[in-house]
Design a protein around this motif. Structure first.
Motif, short mmCIF file in Angstrom:
data_model
loop_
_atom_site.label_atom_id
_atom_site.label_comp_id
_atom_site.label_asym_id
_atom_site.label_seq_id
_atom_site.Cartn_x
_atom_site.Cartn_y
_atom_site.Cartn_z
N LEU A 86 34.61 -46.38 87.09
CA LEU A 86 34.90 -46.61 88.49
C LEU A 86 35.03 -48.11 88.71
O LEU A 86 34.13 -48.88 88.36
N TYR A 87 36.17 -48.51 89.26
CA TYR A 87 36.42 -49.91 89.58
C TYR A 87 36.35 -50.02 91.10
O TYR A 87 37.22 -49.50 91.80
N LYS A 88 35.33 -50.70 91.61
CA LYS A 88 35.13 -50.78 93.05
C LYS A 88 36.04 -51.79 93.72
O LYS A 88 36.29 -51.72 94.92
N ASP A 89 36.52 -52.76 92.93
CA ASP A 89 37.33 -53.84 93.48
C ASP A 89 38.00 -54.58 92.33
O ASP A 89 37.94 -54.13 91.18
N THR B 156 39.53 -49.33 95.49
CA THR B 156 38.66 -48.50 94.65
C THR B 156 39.53 -47.55 93.84
O THR B 156 40.42 -46.89 94.39
N ARG B 157 39.28 -47.51 92.55
CA ARG B 157 40.03 -46.60 91.68
C ARG B 157 39.15 -46.21 90.52
O ARG B 157 38.16 -46.88 90.22
N TRP B 158 39.50 -45.09 89.87
CA TRP B 158 38.69 -44.65 88.74
C TRP B 158 39.51 -43.88 87.73
O TRP B 158 40.61 -43.41 88.02
N TYR C 42 43.40 -43.37 92.69
CA TYR C 42 43.31 -44.52 93.59
C TYR C 42 42.94 -44.00 94.96
O TYR C 42 43.66 -43.16 95.52
#
Length: 147
Positions: free
Chosen positions: A56-59, A123-125, A144
Motif C-alpha cells: 500500500l502506497y499512501k502517498d 493512495t494506491r496498492w 488507485y
C-alpha cells in the motif's frame, strides 16, 4: 501488454503490515526485508491467516505499508501491525507476467483516470497473486483510490 482498466467499488480488506517511510531510491531493497519480516511473524500466528502479499502506497513520499492480507484484525506483534486496504471507488487493472513490467500497469491506470477525468487521491496498492514459477502466470492487481 494491453491493460483493461475499470472502475469498481471495493470493500476494506484487513492486512498485517509493517509501516515505513522511505524514498523511492531505497524502496526496491527495503520492501523485500519488510515482507520477509512480516512472513516470519504471520507464519507463527494462525489467527492472522495470511493471504496474498500487499503493498500500500499512501502517498508519493512514499509512506508505505508492506505485508499480507489477513483473515481478521489482530493485536500488534512487534513491528507487524493490523491495518487495512482502503474501501471505496478505485480504478483497477491486473498485470500478468514478470513483475518488472508492473510500471506499465500503473501507467495504464493513470492514463485511463486522466482520460475519464477521475481524480486519484494518491493512495494506491498492489495485491500480488500467489507465487508461481511460471512467470507468464504471475499476477498483480493494481488499485488507485479515486476522490
Amino acid at each position: 501488454m494491453d491493460y483493461v482498466v475499470n472502475e469498481q467499488t471495493v470493500a476494506e480488506r484487513p492486512t498485517a503490515v509493517i509501516v515505513a517511510t522511505t524514498t523511492w531510491a531505497a524502496f526496491p531493497s527495503l520492501w523485500r526485508q519488510l515482507l520477509e519480516e512480516v512472513w516470519q511473524v504471520v507464519r507463527s500466528n494462525e489467527a492472522i491467516g495470511p493471504g496474498r502479499n500487499v503493498m500500500l502506497y499512501k502517498d508519493d513520499v512514499p509512506n508505505v505499508e508492506i505485508g499480507v492480507e489477513a483473515r481478521q484484525a489482530f493485536a500488534a506483534i512487534g513491528r507487524v501491525v493490523p491495518s487495512a486496504l482502503p474501501a471505496g471507488r478505485v480504478a483497477t487493472t491486473t498485470h500478468r507476467g514478470a513483475y518488472d513490467g508492473i510500471g506499465a500497469a500503473h501507467k495504464a491506470v493513470i492514463t485511463w483516470c486522466d482520460g475519464h477525468r477521475l481524480r486519484r487521491t494518491g493512495t494506491r496498492w498492489e495485491i500480488y497473486g500467489h507465487w508461481t514459477p511460471d512467470v507468464a502466470e504471475q499476477t498483480v492487481e493494481i488499485h488507485y483510490l479515486l476522490g
